[in-house]
Design an enzyme around this catalytic site. Sequence first.
Site, PDB file in Angstrom:
ATOM      1  N   GLN A 131       0.835  -1.205   0.000  1.00  0.00           N
ATOM      2  CA  GLN A 131       0.000   0.000   0.000  1.00  0.00           C
ATOM      3  C   GLN A 131       0.866   1.249   0.000  1.00  0.00           C
ATOM      4  O   GLN A 131       1.528   1.541   1.005  1.00  0.00           O
ATOM      5  CB  GLN A 131      -0.891  -0.015   1.259  1.00  0.00           C
ATOM      6  CG  GLN A 131      -1.769   1.199   1.427  1.00  0.00           C
ATOM      7  CD  GLN A 131      -2.669   1.092   2.649  1.00  0.00           C
ATOM      8  OE1 GLN A 131      -2.367   0.344   3.581  1.00  0.00           O
ATOM      9  NE2 GLN A 131      -3.761   1.810   2.659  1.00  0.00           N
ATOM     10  N   GLU A 251     -11.334  -1.789   5.836  1.00  0.00           N
ATOM     11  CA  GLU A 251     -10.759  -2.370   7.065  1.00  0.00           C
ATOM     12  C   GLU A 251     -11.862  -2.402   8.117  1.00  0.00           C
ATOM     13  O   GLU A 251     -11.849  -1.651   9.078  1.00  0.00           O
ATOM     14  CB  GLU A 251      -9.597  -1.502   7.555  1.00  0.00           C
ATOM     15  CG  GLU A 251      -8.395  -1.549   6.630  1.00  0.00           C
ATOM     16  CD  GLU A 251      -7.284  -0.615   7.090  1.00  0.00           C
ATOM     17  OE1 GLU A 251      -7.604   0.525   7.460  1.00  0.00           O
ATOM     18  OE2 GLU A 251      -6.123  -1.028   7.061  1.00  0.00           O
ATOM     19  N   SER A 374      -3.487   7.147  13.779  1.00  0.00           N
ATOM     20  CA  SER A 374      -2.859   7.309  15.106  1.00  0.00           C
ATOM     21  C   SER A 374      -3.935   7.600  16.157  1.00  0.00           C
ATOM     22  O   SER A 374      -5.068   7.975  15.829  1.00  0.00           O
ATOM     23  CB  SER A 374      -1.849   8.460  15.063  1.00  0.00           C
ATOM     24  OG  SER A 374      -2.547   9.686  14.932  1.00  0.00           O
TER      25      SER A 374
HETATM   26  C1  LIG Z   1       4.044  -0.606  11.467  1.00  0.00           C
HETATM   27  C2  LIG Z   1       3.573   0.391  10.453  1.00  0.00           C
HETATM   28  C3  LIG Z   1       3.188  -0.027   9.203  1.00  0.00           C
HETATM   29  C4  LIG Z   1       2.765   0.900   8.228  1.00  0.00           C
HETATM   30  N1  LIG Z   1       2.434   0.441   6.974  1.00  0.00           N
HETATM   31  C5  LIG Z   1       2.087   1.340   6.023  1.00  0.00           C
HETATM   32  C6  LIG Z   1       1.821   0.914   4.682  1.00  0.00           C
HETATM   33  O1  LIG Z   1       1.900  -0.281   4.364  1.00  0.00           O
HETATM   34  N2  LIG Z   1       1.503   1.840   3.755  1.00  0.00           N
HETATM   35  C7  LIG Z   1       1.405   3.166   4.064  1.00  0.00           C
HETATM   36  O2  LIG Z   1       1.078   3.949   3.181  1.00  0.00           O
HETATM   37  N3  LIG Z   1       1.657   3.616   5.323  1.00  0.00           N
HETATM   38  C8  LIG Z   1       2.000   2.736   6.294  1.00  0.00           C
HETATM   39  N4  LIG Z   1       2.283   3.175   7.583  1.00  0.00           N
HETATM   40  C9  LIG Z   1       2.269   4.597   7.852  1.00  0.00           C
HETATM   41  C10 LIG Z   1       1.133   5.083   8.725  1.00  0.00           C
HETATM   42  O3  LIG Z   1      -0.060   5.102   7.988  1.00  0.00           O
HETATM   43  C11 LIG Z   1       1.533   6.465   9.247  1.00  0.00           C
HETATM   44  O4  LIG Z   1       2.628   6.296  10.119  1.00  0.00           O
HETATM   45  C12 LIG Z   1       0.409   7.162   9.965  1.00  0.00           C
HETATM   46  O5  LIG Z   1      -0.600   7.522   9.054  1.00  0.00           O
HETATM   47  C13 LIG Z   1       0.895   8.428  10.696  1.00  0.00           C
HETATM   48  O6  LIG Z   1       1.554   9.258   9.804  1.00  0.00           O
HETATM   49  P1  LIG Z   1       3.029   9.812  10.114  1.00  0.00           P
HETATM   50  O7  LIG Z   1       3.872   8.685  10.553  1.00  0.00           O
HETATM   51  O8  LIG Z   1       3.468  10.619   8.941  1.00  0.00           O
HETATM   52  O9  LIG Z   1       2.865  10.764  11.370  1.00  0.00           O
HETATM   53  P2  LIG Z   1       2.277  12.242  11.351  1.00  0.00           P
HETATM   54  O10 LIG Z   1       1.016  12.297  10.577  1.00  0.00           O
HETATM   55  O11 LIG Z   1       3.372  13.188  10.975  1.00  0.00           O
HETATM   56  O12 LIG Z   1       1.933  12.433  12.889  1.00  0.00           O
HETATM   57  C14 LIG Z   1       2.951  12.707  13.878  1.00  0.00           C
HETATM   58  C15 LIG Z   1       2.248  12.869  15.211  1.00  0.00           C
HETATM   59  O13 LIG Z   1       1.343  13.996  15.149  1.00  0.00           O
HETATM   60  C16 LIG Z   1       0.026  13.602  15.471  1.00  0.00           C
HETATM   61  N5  LIG Z   1      -0.933  14.331  14.616  1.00  0.00           N
HETATM   62  C17 LIG Z   1      -0.922  14.415  13.262  1.00  0.00           C
HETATM   63  N6  LIG Z   1      -1.970  15.137  12.827  1.00  0.00           N
HETATM   64  C18 LIG Z   1      -2.673  15.494  13.937  1.00  0.00           C
HETATM   65  C19 LIG Z   1      -3.859  16.241  14.149  1.00  0.00           C
HETATM   66  N7  LIG Z   1      -4.542  16.761  13.122  1.00  0.00           N
HETATM   67  N8  LIG Z   1      -4.285  16.423  15.426  1.00  0.00           N
HETATM   68  C20 LIG Z   1      -3.596  15.885  16.479  1.00  0.00           C
HETATM   69  N9  LIG Z   1      -2.457  15.180  16.341  1.00  0.00           N
HETATM   70  C21 LIG Z   1      -2.002  14.987  15.089  1.00  0.00           C
HETATM   71  C22 LIG Z   1      -0.011  12.121  15.184  1.00  0.00           C
HETATM   72  O14 LIG Z   1      -1.017  11.471  15.931  1.00  0.00           O
HETATM   73  C23 LIG Z   1       1.375  11.682  15.592  1.00  0.00           C
HETATM   74  O15 LIG Z   1       1.443  11.508  16.982  1.00  0.00           O
HETATM   75  C24 LIG Z   1       2.701   2.275   8.559  1.00  0.00           C
HETATM   76  C25 LIG Z   1       3.085   2.702   9.842  1.00  0.00           C
HETATM   77  C26 LIG Z   1       3.528   1.780  10.786  1.00  0.00           C
HETATM   78  C27 LIG Z   1       3.933   2.274  12.141  1.00  0.00           C
END
Ligand SMILES: Cc1cc2nc3c(=O)[nH]c(=O)nc-3n(C[C@H](O)[C@H](O)[C@H](O)COP(=O)(O)OP(=O)(O)OC[C@H]3O[C@@H](n4cnc5c(N)ncnc54)[C@H](O)[C@@H]3O)c2cc1C
Length: 395
Positions: A131, A251, A374
């Site tokens: 994905q 999902e 998250s």
């Molecule tokens: C084990 C694992 C597998 C994954 N597999 C995939 C995959 O196969 N394909 C894929 O595309 N992605 C995948 N992901 C990515 C996952 O979807 C993202 O990590 C997730 O969407 C969060 O985005 P980010 O890591 O960029 O954090 P960010 O969006 O940058 O967030 C950072 C922090 O800020 C907080 N935050 C962000 N926006 C807000 C808001 N509006 N209000 C309050 N708090 C906020 C978040 O909760 C978090 O604590 C995976 C992640 C993990 C950990």
Amino acid sequence: MDLTYSPADETFRGEVRAWLEENLAGEFAGLRGKGGPGREHEAFDERVAWDRHLAAAGWTCLGWPVEHGGRGLSLLQQVIFHEEYAKADAPARVSHIGEELLGPTLIAFGTDEQMRRFLPGIRDVSELWCQGYSEPGAGSDLASVATRARRDASTADWVIDGQKVWTSLAHVADWCFVVARTEPGSRRHAGLSYLLVPMDQDGVEVRPIEQLTGTSEFNEVFFDGARTEGSMVVGEPGEGWKVAMGTLGFERGVSTIGQQVGFARELEGVVAMARENGAIEDPLVRDKLVRARMGLEVMRLNALRTLSGFSTGSEGPEASISKLVWAGWHRGLGELAMEVAGASSLVAAGAPYDLDQFQRLFLFSRADTIYGGSDEIQRNIISERVLGLPREPKP
Ligand SMILES: Cc1cc2nc3c(=O)[nH]c(=O)nc-3n(C[C@H](O)[C@H](O)[C@H](O)COP(=O)(O)OP(=O)(O)OC[C@H]3O[C@@H](n4cnc5c(N)ncnc54)[C@H](O)[C@@H]3O)c2cc1C
């Protein structure tokens, strides 16, 4: 709420149980308990063979309609299958991204040609998918996607440039569904397209990311002039947001009850460790173990309540709290396991990453509150869409 299963459902349960008992034997006997989050590297090739074995016996794509090659099972029967699968400690599936995410998306939004081309390979596990949503600047805020795709004027192929990140299982995937910006200058949700991109080509580079557990289950994926045919767009070009959100909507948690069977097994392991090392004598530890058991029961009842809503066609607010509750519970279980293990939890059996099951649980469960939405994002969804509180201010 009626929590009893009908005689027909119980017959089905017996059929699933007997098949698993008979087939998790011989060459597959050693696969019990293998794989899953933090342990995807375990017996990978053997698990592919197992998935194909399941497929040959008609145990994949259970919820897909029969006309698309699925089993067309009721929601309850799918739940029963997942429950029995988990009770048998059968190995984690390797083909779930194609089966649970892309397949239903193609059935809902794809062309007949796309369904003919891709559904059989998902069903018989000859093609694995990943994905491609998240990017370094687009995670929770997926609408910030910056990966670009343009049409090649001479071939009509899509040509893709950009970077994805955290792409689970990209290192073993044959194909990736990619959200890319196809209308230059477009912003946010507009101008995105949902493309199906082959991974085995010069323009795609996969770089594994090492996790806290020492394993690499997700990756960075770089597209540098990567190509896919013009017909490989799902839905209308420029309307990929609708398709991308559709995928997330699939999902829907039929595997939740199965997941909880796995959680219960992990909790039993922590209780057994506490008995063995004497930590159970501590009343505070006992209290935490009891609370964990109660949390599990609350999750089970909530899952049943959610599923009974699905079966009557009304998805209730309880579905929204499920992710938030299980992720926090599971992360807490990892912390409790370390507390029960005591000082020995700080030391790996061998250098540097020879972790036991509890250390692995503690480290990998840190990810539970991040992927699949998250905690903070789940809370925003609950407050805005379920409770009707004022929307979060957007800068
Ligand atoms: C084990 C694992 C597998 C994954 N597999 C995939 C995959 O196969 N394909 C894929 O595309 N992605 C995948 N992901 C990515 C996952 O979807 C993202 O990590 C997730 O969407 C969060 O985005 P980010 O890591 O960029 O954090 P960010 O969006 O940058 O967030 C950072 C922090 O800020 C907080 N935050 C962000 N926006 C807000 C808001 N509006 N209000 C309050 N708090 C906020 C978040 O909760 C978090 O604590 C995976 C992640 C993990 C950990």
